[in-house]
Enzyme design. Structure first.
Site, PDB file in Angstrom:
ATOM      1  N   ASN A 211     -70.080  26.940  22.112  1.00  0.00           N
ATOM      2  CA  ASN A 211     -69.486  27.245  20.807  1.00  0.00           C
ATOM      3  C   ASN A 211     -69.199  28.748  20.774  1.00  0.00           C
ATOM      4  O   ASN A 211     -70.124  29.553  20.676  1.00  0.00           O
ATOM      5  CB  ASN A 211     -70.482  26.842  19.709  1.00  0.00           C
ATOM      6  N   TRP A 212     -67.930  29.069  20.852  1.00  0.00           N
ATOM      7  CA  TRP A 212     -67.551  30.496  20.963  1.00  0.00           C
ATOM      8  C   TRP A 212     -67.589  31.214  19.609  1.00  0.00           C
ATOM      9  O   TRP A 212     -67.399  32.423  19.557  1.00  0.00           O
ATOM     10  CB  TRP A 212     -66.165  30.627  21.592  1.00  0.00           C
ATOM     11  N   LYS A 213     -67.781  30.459  18.543  1.00  0.00           N
ATOM     12  CA  LYS A 213     -67.849  31.046  17.190  1.00  0.00           C
ATOM     13  C   LYS A 213     -66.639  31.975  16.969  1.00  0.00           C
ATOM     14  O   LYS A 213     -65.563  31.685  17.481  1.00  0.00           O
ATOM     15  CB  LYS A 213     -69.202  31.737  16.990  1.00  0.00           C
TER      16      LYS A 213
ATOM     17  N   HIS B 129     -72.616  22.753  11.480  1.00  0.00           N
ATOM     18  CA  HIS B 129     -73.300  23.898  12.093  1.00  0.00           C
ATOM     19  C   HIS B 129     -74.038  24.694  11.013  1.00  0.00           C
ATOM     20  O   HIS B 129     -73.538  24.842   9.892  1.00  0.00           O
ATOM     21  CB  HIS B 129     -72.297  24.784  12.836  1.00  0.00           C
TER      22      HIS B 129
ATOM     23  N   GLU C 150     -74.339  27.735  10.515  1.00  0.00           N
ATOM     24  CA  GLU C 150     -73.571  28.854   9.932  1.00  0.00           C
ATOM     25  C   GLU C 150     -72.598  28.337   8.870  1.00  0.00           C
ATOM     26  O   GLU C 150     -72.381  28.995   7.854  1.00  0.00           O
ATOM     27  CB  GLU C 150     -72.837  29.620  11.059  1.00  0.00           C
TER      28      GLU C 150
ATOM     29  N   GLU D 232     -80.357  22.006  16.214  1.00  0.00           N
ATOM     30  CA  GLU D 232     -80.384  23.462  16.346  1.00  0.00           C
ATOM     31  C   GLU D 232     -81.327  24.048  15.289  1.00  0.00           C
ATOM     32  O   GLU D 232     -80.916  24.219  14.130  1.00  0.00           O
ATOM     33  CB  GLU D 232     -78.990  24.043  16.136  1.00  0.00           C
TER      34      GLU D 232
ATOM     35  N   GLY E 119     -79.233  32.512  17.908  1.00  0.00           N
ATOM     36  CA  GLY E 119     -78.826  33.907  18.042  1.00  0.00           C
ATOM     37  C   GLY E 119     -79.976  34.893  17.908  1.00  0.00           C
ATOM     38  O   GLY E 119     -79.769  36.090  17.794  1.00  0.00           O
TER      39      GLY E 119
ATOM     40  N   SER F 211     -80.483  29.823  21.337  1.00  0.00           N
ATOM     41  CA  SER F 211     -80.916  30.776  22.357  1.00  0.00           C
ATOM     42  C   SER F 211     -81.168  30.142  23.728  1.00  0.00           C
ATOM     43  O   SER F 211     -82.084  30.543  24.447  1.00  0.00           O
ATOM     44  CB  SER F 211     -82.158  31.549  21.891  1.00  0.00           C
TER      45      SER F 211
ATOM     46  N   GLY G 277     -74.376  29.122  22.254  1.00  0.00           N
ATOM     47  CA  GLY G 277     -73.613  30.141  21.541  1.00  0.00           C
ATOM     48  C   GLY G 277     -73.396  31.360  22.421  1.00  0.00           C
ATOM     49  O   GLY G 277     -72.498  31.401  23.261  1.00  0.00           O
ATOM     50  N   GLY G 278     -74.247  32.376  22.242  1.00  0.00           N
ATOM     51  CA  GLY G 278     -74.072  33.654  22.938  1.00  0.00           C
ATOM     52  C   GLY G 278     -73.872  33.541  24.435  1.00  0.00           C
ATOM     53  O   GLY G 278     -72.989  34.205  25.010  1.00  0.00           O
TER      54      GLY G 278
HETATM   55  O1  LIG Z   1     -73.635  26.643  18.311  1.00  0.00           O
HETATM   56  C1  LIG Z   1     -74.465  27.248  18.988  1.00  0.00           C
HETATM   57  C2  LIG Z   1     -75.709  27.672  18.439  1.00  0.00           C
HETATM   58  O2  LIG Z   1     -75.543  28.215  17.184  1.00  0.00           O
HETATM   59  C3  LIG Z   1     -76.599  28.449  19.348  1.00  0.00           C
HETATM   60  O3  LIG Z   1     -76.255  29.805  19.383  1.00  0.00           O
HETATM   61  P1  LIG Z   1     -77.069  30.791  20.372  1.00  0.00           P
HETATM   62  O4  LIG Z   1     -77.063  30.131  21.714  1.00  0.00           O
HETATM   63  O5  LIG Z   1     -76.312  32.072  20.338  1.00  0.00           O
HETATM   64  O6  LIG Z   1     -78.454  30.900  19.813  1.00  0.00           O
END
Ligand SMILES: O=C[C@H](O)COP(=O)(O)O
Length: 250
Positions: A9-11, A95, A97, A167, A173, A213, A234-235
């Protein structure tokens, strides 16, 4: 046999040029055969380019959101028809967020799920407790309620188009990941909740991803747990080497 899936997920990261660069690197470096189905979710404006670029590769493309209406006066929104018309047939919904920052309720998410499924899209349905819920021992209740209120109205047949993504909000994050044991405990619980509501066939078949994470150095241990079928990343999905190290950790 349920699928192994690793989705990135590149957000709200990567402009057009950076999207092109990361996709080129992924295409060049991804092993010819991977155990996991690999999906990337760039931002809306780069989806069409991603679909074109990833044509004839094994990497799939997902959107990060969709509007619940078929169309109309909803400035700034994107419909399911718009997504499928450019070849995007998967969408991340629920999600944390979207829930926290954009105030998406379980009811709203449920209606987005309906719209996506009506368009034959695959839904990556996200849910998970906040730190306060875990500290108060309420995390199992919260997770069960999110599933029931956002997803459990769907038909048995629709489960073929659903992937679950647990999640824990406190792990997103933050660099703090759930331990493999915590992830397994919750995934086993989730599968049991699905089993009670929809039966063993569906519970055994649905893929349950862990997100929060996940990094190259903890992926193998987390993915090694029997009820963890992959990850929503994510990151670490923003660097080809890190993402592919996670993909190959399955
Ligand atoms: O969609 C992905 C998640 O929000 C995980 O994000 P993260 O891997 O940066 O903690």
């Amino acid at each position: 046999m349920r699928k192994k899936i690793v989705a990135g997920n590149w957000k709200m990261h990567k402009n057009a040029e950076q999207t092109e660069e990361l996709l080129s690197e992924l295409i060049a470096k991804i092993p010819a055969q991977t155990t996991a189905q690999v999906i990337v979710a760039p931002t809306f404006v780069n989806l069409q380019a991603a679909v074109a670029k990833l044509k004839n590769t094994t990497i799939g493309v997902s959107a990060q959101n969709v509007h619940q209406a078929e169309g109309g006066a909803f400035t700034g929104e994107i419909s399911a028809d718009m997504l499928t018309s450019i070849g995007v047939n998967t969408v991340i919904l629920g999600h944390s967020e979207r829930r926290a920052i954009f105030h998406e309720s379980d009811a709203l998410i449920a209606s987005k799920v309906d719209t996506a499924l009506k368009h034959d899209m695959t839904v990556i349905f996200c849910f998970g407790e906040e730190l306060k819920d875990r500290q108060s021992g309420n995390h199992f209740n919260i997770v069960e309620n999110q599933l029931r209120d956002g997803l459990f109205h769907i038909s048995k047949e629709s489960w073929a188009n659903v992937v679950l993504a647990y999640e824990p909000v406190w792990a997103i994050g933050t660099g703090e990941t759930a331990s493999p044991e915590q992830a397994q405990e919750m995934h086993e619980f989730i599968r049991e909740v699905v089993r009670k509501a929809f039966g063993a066939d569906i519970a055994d078949e649905v893929s349950i991803l862990y997100g929060g994470s996940v990094k190259p150095d903890n992926a193998k241990e987390i993915f090694g747990k029997p009820d963890v079928d992959g990850g929503l990343i994510g990151g670490a999905a923003l660097k080809a080497d890190d993402f592919l190290a996670i993909v190959t950790a399955i």
